[in-house]
Write a protein that holds these residues in place. Sequence first.
Motif, short mmCIF file in Angstrom:
data_model
loop_
_atom_site.label_atom_id
_atom_site.label_comp_id
_atom_site.label_asym_id
_atom_site.label_seq_id
_atom_site.Cartn_x
_atom_site.Cartn_y
_atom_site.Cartn_z
N ILE A 246 64.75 9.32 -3.30
CA ILE A 246 64.67 10.67 -2.73
C ILE A 246 64.07 10.62 -1.33
CG2 ILE A 246 63.63 12.95 -2.97
CD1 ILE A 246 63.72 12.57 -5.99
N ILE A 247 62.98 9.86 -1.19
CA ILE A 247 62.34 9.73 0.13
C ILE A 247 63.29 9.09 1.13
CG2 ILE A 247 60.47 8.61 1.39
CD1 ILE A 247 58.76 8.88 -1.13
N SER A 248 64.01 8.07 0.68
CA SER A 248 64.97 7.40 1.56
C SER A 248 66.06 8.35 2.02
CB SER A 248 65.59 6.20 0.82
OG SER A 248 66.59 5.59 1.63
N SER A 249 66.50 9.22 1.11
CA SER A 249 67.53 10.21 1.47
C SER A 249 67.01 11.19 2.51
CB SER A 249 67.98 10.95 0.21
OG SER A 249 68.92 11.95 0.53
N THR B 70 56.70 14.47 3.74
CA THR B 70 55.58 14.31 2.81
C THR B 70 55.37 15.58 1.97
OG1 THR B 70 54.48 12.76 4.32
CG2 THR B 70 53.13 13.78 2.61
N LEU B 71 55.46 16.74 2.63
CA LEU B 71 55.30 18.00 1.92
C LEU B 71 56.43 18.23 0.92
CD1 LEU B 71 54.23 20.39 4.84
CD2 LEU B 71 52.78 19.40 3.05
N VAL B 72 57.66 17.94 1.34
CA VAL B 72 58.82 18.16 0.46
C VAL B 72 58.77 17.23 -0.75
CG1 VAL B 72 61.34 17.99 0.30
CG2 VAL B 72 60.29 19.02 2.32
N THR B 73 58.44 15.96 -0.52
CA THR B 73 58.38 15.03 -1.65
C THR B 73 57.26 15.43 -2.63
OG1 THR B 73 57.00 13.56 -0.29
CG2 THR B 73 59.35 13.07 -0.42
N SER B 74 56.16 15.96 -2.10
CA SER B 74 55.09 16.44 -2.97
C SER B 74 55.57 17.61 -3.83
CB SER B 74 53.89 16.87 -2.12
OG SER B 74 52.87 17.40 -2.93
N GLU B 75 56.35 18.51 -3.22
CA GLU B 75 56.91 19.64 -3.97
C GLU B 75 57.91 19.16 -5.02
OE1 GLU B 75 56.44 22.95 -3.95
OE2 GLU B 75 54.72 22.75 -2.60
N ILE B 76 58.68 18.12 -4.67
CA ILE B 76 59.66 17.60 -5.63
C ILE B 76 58.95 16.99 -6.83
CG2 ILE B 76 61.44 15.83 -5.97
CD1 ILE B 76 62.31 16.28 -3.08
N ARG B 77 57.86 16.27 -6.57
CA ARG B 77 57.09 15.70 -7.68
C ARG B 77 56.55 16.80 -8.61
NH1 ARG B 77 55.01 12.14 -3.44
NH2 ARG B 77 55.69 10.00 -3.84
N ASN B 78 56.04 17.85 -8.01
CA ASN B 78 55.52 18.95 -8.82
C ASN B 78 56.64 19.66 -9.58
OD1 ASN B 78 52.93 18.47 -7.87
ND2 ASN B 78 53.16 19.91 -6.15
N GLU B 79 57.78 19.82 -8.93
CA GLU B 79 58.89 20.53 -9.55
C GLU B 79 59.46 19.77 -10.74
OE1 GLU B 79 61.55 23.89 -9.55
OE2 GLU B 79 59.73 23.49 -8.39
N LEU B 80 59.52 18.46 -10.60
CA LEU B 80 60.10 17.62 -11.65
C LEU B 80 59.04 17.04 -12.57
CD1 LEU B 80 62.79 15.70 -9.54
CD2 LEU B 80 63.12 17.74 -10.94
N SER B 81 57.77 17.36 -12.29
CA SER B 81 56.64 16.88 -13.10
C SER B 81 56.63 15.36 -13.16
CB SER B 81 56.72 17.45 -14.52
OG SER B 81 56.64 18.86 -14.49
N LEU B 82 56.80 14.76 -11.98
CA LEU B 82 56.80 13.28 -11.92
C LEU B 82 55.38 12.76 -11.71
CD1 LEU B 82 59.97 12.68 -9.74
CD2 LEU B 82 59.74 12.43 -12.20
#
Length: 233
Positions: free
Chosen positions: A118-121, A221-233
């Motif tokens: 995801i980060i690479s994308s 960094t902000l978006v990936t943090s939101e993605i982690r929270n959204e997907l509960s990773l």
Amino acid sequence: MGTGLASRVIQIVITCGGMAKGILIILLIFSIVCWALIIKKYNLSRRKIRRNRELLKFIGSRKKKMLASSNMNFNDSPLSAILTEGIKRTDKMKAMLKSSNAKIQMSNKTQSDLMPNIISSLQTVASEEIDNFENHLIILGTAGAVSPFIGLLGTVWGVMEAFLDIKTFGSAHIDIVAPGIAEALITTVAGLLVAIPALIAYNYFINVSKRLSSEMDRFITLVTSEIRNELSL
């Protein structure tokens, strides 16, 4: 005084030799291209910076999560492209998690397995935005570097003609030397008039590009943090 100097410069340009005129035409073309590019890139840079600021303000003012924000009205913002990619990736992950088999497979994956792709994308999108902004900036850099040398060529040619006139007429009187020297100086001035704004603009836009790149890195960094929270990773 300024008007008189301008009229004399115009007269020199009109009466100068073929070599000098050719060089002045080349420099004029360089100048037109550079100024057109400067105006275009300046407007583009201001629009991107403004739209980034507006998008961040829009996101900050919403109570919903970042990935639920609609960013369709911020298409000129590089951050919008990153957010769009983040939303797309999140929706794709959610769709995969809907099937029981996918849930089992995903539960066996760690955060370190999922997030790098995801980060690479997101970084690829950011890189493409920077590449698009820096497109054609090489023209400004090249013009800034080459124009003084083109003007210098006219200078050397004019001085050479002045010395040849001295040899031909057997005299170093100012009336014989002056036309060649004036022709030499006019091409030098023209080369500098092209190079100086081109180099200033090139450095300015490179600085803007670095600023946009840093802003996008922080946003990723902000978006990936939101993605982690959204997907509960």
